[in-house]
Design a protein around this motif. Structure first.
Motif, PDB file in Angstrom:
ATOM      1  N   TYR A   7       0.864  -1.168   0.000  1.00 65.81           N
ATOM      2  CA  TYR A   7       0.000   0.000   0.000  1.00 65.81           C
ATOM      3  C   TYR A   7       0.903   1.221   0.000  1.00 65.81           C
ATOM      4  O   TYR A   7       2.077   1.143   0.350  1.00 65.81           O
ATOM      5  N   ARG A   9       1.645   5.286   1.152  1.00 64.21           N
ATOM      6  CA  ARG A   9       1.334   6.206   2.232  1.00 64.21           C
ATOM      7  C   ARG A   9       2.187   7.456   2.106  1.00 64.21           C
ATOM      8  O   ARG A   9       3.319   7.410   1.636  1.00 64.21           O
ATOM      9  N   VAL A  64     -11.627   7.616   7.082  1.00 60.38           N
ATOM     10  CA  VAL A  64     -11.423   6.366   6.349  1.00 60.38           C
ATOM     11  C   VAL A  64     -12.569   6.158   5.371  1.00 60.38           C
ATOM     12  O   VAL A  64     -13.733   6.403   5.708  1.00 60.38           O
ATOM     13  N   ARG A  65     -12.211   5.707   4.165  1.00 60.90           N
ATOM     14  CA  ARG A  65     -13.215   5.376   3.151  1.00 60.90           C
ATOM     15  C   ARG A  65     -12.950   3.970   2.627  1.00 60.90           C
ATOM     16  O   ARG A  65     -11.826   3.661   2.241  1.00 60.90           O
ATOM     17  N   THR A  75     -17.851   5.215   5.143  1.00 60.88           N
ATOM     18  CA  THR A  75     -16.944   6.265   5.602  1.00 60.88           C
ATOM     19  C   THR A  75     -17.031   6.321   7.120  1.00 60.88           C
ATOM     20  O   THR A  75     -18.083   6.063   7.700  1.00 60.88           O
ATOM     21  N   ARG A 100     -10.922  -1.225  -2.024  1.00 60.25           N
ATOM     22  CA  ARG A 100      -9.717  -0.449  -1.681  1.00 60.25           C
ATOM     23  C   ARG A 100     -10.019   0.298  -0.395  1.00 60.25           C
ATOM     24  O   ARG A 100     -11.170   0.570  -0.083  1.00 60.25           O
ATOM     25  N   GLU A 102      -8.883   3.798   1.823  1.00 59.45           N
ATOM     26  CA  GLU A 102      -8.191   5.086   1.794  1.00 59.45           C
ATOM     27  C   GLU A 102      -8.355   5.750   3.154  1.00 59.45           C
ATOM     28  O   GLU A 102      -9.444   5.724   3.726  1.00 59.45           O
ATOM     29  N   ARG A 104      -7.092   9.353   5.552  1.00 59.57           N
ATOM     30  CA  ARG A 104      -6.447  10.666   5.619  1.00 59.57           C
ATOM     31  C   ARG A 104      -6.369  11.071   7.074  1.00 59.57           C
ATOM     32  O   ARG A 104      -7.350  11.003   7.802  1.00 59.57           O
ATOM     33  N   ARG A 110      -1.552  10.210   4.645  1.00 59.81           N
ATOM     34  CA  ARG A 110      -2.484   9.502   3.764  1.00 59.81           C
ATOM     35  C   ARG A 110      -2.062   8.056   3.613  1.00 59.81           C
ATOM     36  O   ARG A 110      -0.883   7.734   3.718  1.00 59.81           O
ATOM     37  N   LEU A 112      -3.294   4.566   1.031  1.00 62.28           N
ATOM     38  CA  LEU A 112      -4.139   4.007  -0.024  1.00 62.28           C
ATOM     39  C   LEU A 112      -3.695   2.581  -0.276  1.00 62.28           C
ATOM     40  O   LEU A 112      -2.523   2.331  -0.581  1.00 62.28           O
ATOM     41  N   SER A 113      -4.627   1.648  -0.149  1.00 61.51           N
ATOM     42  CA  SER A 113      -4.301   0.230  -0.318  1.00 61.51           C
ATOM     43  C   SER A 113      -4.338  -0.184  -1.784  1.00 61.51           C
ATOM     44  O   SER A 113      -4.984   0.447  -2.607  1.00 61.51           O
TER      45      SER A 113
END
Length: 126
Positions: A7, A9, A64-65, A75, A100, A102, A104, A110, A112-113
């Motif tokens: 991932y 970051r 988180v999303r 979310t 996925r 995400e 922040r 940040r 992101l997977s």
């Protein structure tokens, strides 16, 4: 790296977010990790589990999303460590989707997977 279990970051000099767990589970198959895929029968219900933590152990507020095939399905705003769980409705025959994650955090942190893929076969579960 070759298997896709990575991932990305964006970090600061003194803090970083870590993705300590990101899996799709089902009673009928072995768990899949980032970059992997889970093969299920139609009617199966994949279960997504994730945990995001602060590398230093500090409590950080993060947004988180959880993204399912390009659309945000969940979310949340919480302090680390953050546990995410999503159970998919029964899959249709030949369904193909991916997840996925995400996150922040403060100061531009940040995460992101890589995606996790789920495929359903033609045969329906009993």
């Amino acid at each position: 790296l070759r298997a896709g279990r990575v991932y990305c970051r964006l970090r600061t000099d003194d803090e970083n977010l870590t993705l300590s767990r990101f899996q799709v589970l089902s009673p009928e198959a072995e768990p899949a990790e980032a970059g992997g895929q889970l093969m299920l029968r139609a009617g199966g219900r994949p279960d997504v589990h994730a945990v995001i933590e602060s590398a230093t152990g500090r409590r950080l507020a993060v947004d988180v999303r959880l993204i399912r095939s390009g659309s945000v399905v969940q979310t949340l705003r919480a302090e680390t460590p953050v546990a995410v769980r999503w159970t998919e409705p029964p899959l249709t025959s030949s369904a193909r989707l991916y997840y996925r994650l995400e996150a922040r955090g403060p100061a531009g942190l940040r995460l992101l997977s890589n995606p996790l893929f789920v495929h359903a076969s033609q045969a329906r579960t009993q």
